[in-house]
Scaffold this motif. Sequence first.
Motif, PDB file in Angstrom:
ATOM      1  N   UNK A  66      37.281   2.851  11.738  1.00 13.78           N
ATOM      2  CA  UNK A  66      38.155   2.303  12.818  1.00 13.78           C
ATOM      3  C   UNK A  66      38.285   0.827  13.435  1.00 13.78           C
ATOM      4  N   UNK A  67      36.985   0.457  12.940  1.00 19.32           N
ATOM      5  CA  UNK A  67      36.602  -0.864  13.487  1.00 19.32           C
ATOM      6  C   UNK A  67      36.751  -1.938  12.005  1.00 19.32           C
ATOM      7  N   UNK A  68      37.036  -1.134  11.102  1.00 19.23           N
ATOM      8  CA  UNK A  68      37.575  -2.128   9.856  1.00 19.23           C
ATOM      9  C   UNK A  68      36.305  -2.677   8.986  1.00 19.23           C
ATOM     10  N   UNK A  69      35.115  -1.920   9.408  1.00 18.86           N
ATOM     11  CA  UNK A  69      34.007  -1.942   8.587  1.00 18.86           C
ATOM     12  C   UNK A  69      33.801  -1.016   7.325  1.00 18.86           C
TER      13      UNK A  69
ATOM     14  N   UNK B 246      47.781  -7.122   3.915  1.00 21.84           N
ATOM     15  CA  UNK B 246      47.544  -7.121   5.205  1.00 21.84           C
ATOM     16  C   UNK B 246      48.288  -6.766   6.371  1.00 21.84           C
ATOM     17  N   UNK B 247      49.534  -5.940   6.043  1.00 23.04           N
ATOM     18  CA  UNK B 247      50.484  -5.585   6.945  1.00 23.04           C
ATOM     19  C   UNK B 247      49.707  -4.499   7.710  1.00 23.04           C
ATOM     20  N   UNK B 248      49.001  -3.752   7.132  1.00 32.59           N
ATOM     21  CA  UNK B 248      48.057  -2.445   7.591  1.00 32.59           C
ATOM     22  C   UNK B 248      46.697  -2.912   7.778  1.00 32.59           C
ATOM     23  N   UNK B 249      46.245  -2.611   8.880  1.00 32.30           N
ATOM     24  CA  UNK B 249      44.665  -2.974   8.897  1.00 32.30           C
ATOM     25  C   UNK B 249      43.923  -2.027   9.705  1.00 32.30           C
ATOM     26  N   UNK B 250      42.642  -2.227  10.153  1.00 33.20           N
ATOM     27  CA  UNK B 250      42.065  -1.110  10.977  1.00 33.20           C
ATOM     28  C   UNK B 250      42.661  -0.812  12.160  1.00 33.20           C
ATOM     29  N   UNK B 251      43.599  -1.436  12.667  1.00 31.10           N
ATOM     30  CA  UNK B 251      44.157  -1.262  14.197  1.00 31.10           C
ATOM     31  C   UNK B 251      45.644  -0.842  14.185  1.00 31.10           C
TER      32      UNK B 251
ATOM     33  N   UNK C  60      60.947   3.185   7.552  1.00 32.13           N
ATOM     34  CA  UNK C  60      59.752   2.763   7.732  1.00 32.13           C
ATOM     35  C   UNK C  60      59.273   3.487   9.197  1.00 32.13           C
ATOM     36  N   UNK C  61      57.864   4.137   9.006  1.00 31.65           N
ATOM     37  CA  UNK C  61      57.250   4.714  10.294  1.00 31.65           C
ATOM     38  C   UNK C  61      55.720   4.484  10.302  1.00 31.65           C
ATOM     39  N   UNK C  62      55.424   5.014  11.367  1.00 34.91           N
ATOM     40  CA  UNK C  62      53.782   4.861  11.606  1.00 34.91           C
ATOM     41  C   UNK C  62      53.279   6.278  11.909  1.00 34.91           C
ATOM     42  N   UNK C  63      51.869   6.312  11.096  1.00 34.75           N
ATOM     43  CA  UNK C  63      51.344   7.705  11.051  1.00 34.75           C
ATOM     44  C   UNK C  63      49.805   7.464  11.212  1.00 34.75           C
ATOM     45  N   UNK C  64      49.303   8.364  11.789  1.00 32.80           N
ATOM     46  CA  UNK C  64      47.750   8.435  11.796  1.00 32.80           C
ATOM     47  C   UNK C  64      47.251   9.800  10.932  1.00 32.80           C
ATOM     48  N   UNK C  65      48.413  10.442  10.212  1.00 31.55           N
ATOM     49  CA  UNK C  65      47.934  11.708   9.366  1.00 31.55           C
ATOM     50  C   UNK C  65      47.811  11.626   7.969  1.00 31.55           C
ATOM     51  N   UNK C  66      47.896  10.221   7.397  1.00 34.84           N
ATOM     52  CA  UNK C  66      48.038   9.981   6.140  1.00 34.84           C
ATOM     53  C   UNK C  66      46.693   8.821   5.472  1.00 34.84           C
ATOM     54  N   UNK C  67      46.604   8.885   4.210  1.00 38.35           N
ATOM     55  CA  UNK C  67      45.505   7.981   4.002  1.00 38.35           C
ATOM     56  C   UNK C  67      45.832   6.557   4.295  1.00 38.35           C
ATOM     57  N   UNK C  68      45.119   5.775   4.913  1.00 36.01           N
ATOM     58  CA  UNK C  68      45.333   4.504   5.454  1.00 36.01           C
ATOM     59  C   UNK C  68      43.993   3.816   5.887  1.00 36.01           C
TER      60      UNK C  68
END
Length: 619
Positions: free
Chosen positions: A111-114, A377-382, A344-352
């Motif tokens: 979650x911190x991008x590490x 870089x559209x998607x990142x850890x945040x 286009x939509x946002x999800x916390x339940x898929x590979x990301x």
Amino acid sequence: MLKAYLFLIFLFICGTLSAQNLHSKNKKALSFYKEALSLSQIGNVARAEESARLAIKKDKSFDEAILLLHQILLRKNDLEGSLGVLSQYKEELERRFSNRILIDQSKVFFEGGQYKEAKTSISKIEGEIYKFPDIEFQLISASIDFALAESSRKLDINFERLPAPLNEFQKQYFPTVTADNKLVFIVREKNGRGDENIYQSEWLGTRWKKPEQISYKINTDRNEGTASISADGSTLVYSACNIPGNIGSCDLYVSYAIGDEWSAPELLNDKVNSPDWDSQPSLSRDGKKLFFVSSRKGGVGKLDIWVSEKSIRGWGQAKNLGPQINTVYDDSSPYIYLDQKTLIFASTGRVGMGGYDLYSSTWEGGSWSLPKNLGFPINNAFDQIGYTFSPDGWAYYSSGLSNGRIEINRFKVPKAVLADNKIDYISGRVLDANSRAPLAATLQVSEDIIMTSDSLTGAFLTFLESNNSSIRVSASGYASVEFTEDELKRLPKGEVLLNPLNVGETFDFGNIYFDFNSAEIKPESEPTLNEVLTFLKANKKIVVEIGGHTDGIGGEKENLALSRDRARSVYRYFIEKGVPKENLVFAGYGEDYPLTTGNTPKEREMNRRIEFKIVNVLK
């Protein structure tokens, strides 16, 4: 998202550890542990840490106390300390407890991008994980691998902050944009502590207009949240919370543009709104589909995306988009693109890559395609959430800063991310050709796509489906006109001028052919008849006389009868094609009203005709 995750896993552990058969028989250790658990539940993490350490001091193999200490340190953002817990007590811990610490550490790193550190931690896990679902382990493991691969990609994207006078509030977010770059967004007033209101701005060619509240009819002292403005700027759907008369806690409302003002908001019906939380609307380009997010029962996960379709009877029962889009976690922030088939939509339940990622799916053959992660870089850890896209290829979104501000940014979307589904649009005004007064008109692109011009200004914005598209413009009491795409674009100042329909006015649509001395319509008349039919269907408030005329050859009585029979044949043709009888009359005039008095074959042909004349305008 990281803090939220730490808090959630902490609550989960607190709830599960208290209900277990604890792995200690030491009474003092158990007492300190229960004290630590109680203190942690009320948020006193400093004293909870002390008590947890005392419990472990009394029993260094106390699995639950070690795990609790680890969770407390994570909650204190002491990642280094939590890592030390595992190395210090690794030999004492039961394997499934050490695995739980490793997966928690891995997810915190993730979650911190590490991502490399996350991969190192998760690779050490072997066997069962204490109180951690296998489906979630598979998701986080696949996401770490995906993120490692994606973060090495280099897409040429320039993220830019929108300049002043935008971004001058403490918090502005969830932008939505029209085709001609009118920007609507949410502002949290009173330095970020007050209620939410809807603001608007627009691009003036070289700069952005100073933002202003969209309407005092819409904004109140309650929360007016996420909004969706239609692509033509005529309709606004938004969420409002804790309003008297609401169906649920937050409901969806609609308002319509009237000149520079907006109509009084209307609460959408209970087929759309529920007794639960409904928000984050996205209105399709044609205004017939409304996508939104709801926490209502009957979904796939916690927050799900739903859709309602509009018919002549109003908005229909909302339907869940199903497991092809929704997951058992949170799915939100839908945006239906201008092509009306790309979601286009946002999800916390898929590979990301962590937090909310953005995905795209296309409606194909009656179902949604497998969602595709938009990638780095559209998607990142945040969290990526609240995106909107303009026809000229800009993506607008909001982003949180470390100082607590939330600002609106944008970037040009690469074709590799979103296919080039270019949708042309044309804007202009519909005016009376004589007085130049604005007109409320309909603009029909196809059988299913009908737009309207503003009743106060005559302004319109309409979309064209292809290079061969044409638009028919109609207004009550006026002759409708039809333009090709190029013709409409070339109109001076984009002004569509409609001529009033006046009683006594006649129209020449071209020849309608009959056999000699016959009232039977010949097939070559079809193009003319179709043109007249379109005119009649577009102008339903007029009564048209179909008048038959002949040349001077033959007897006067016979010519009068023939002209009447031919007018009747045309009348019957249109009745069979669905034109109401109250809009048509017919008459025969024989040779009494010639267009020319000459007697050459061409002049006689001019006199043999069917004329269409307005004889009345219905109220």
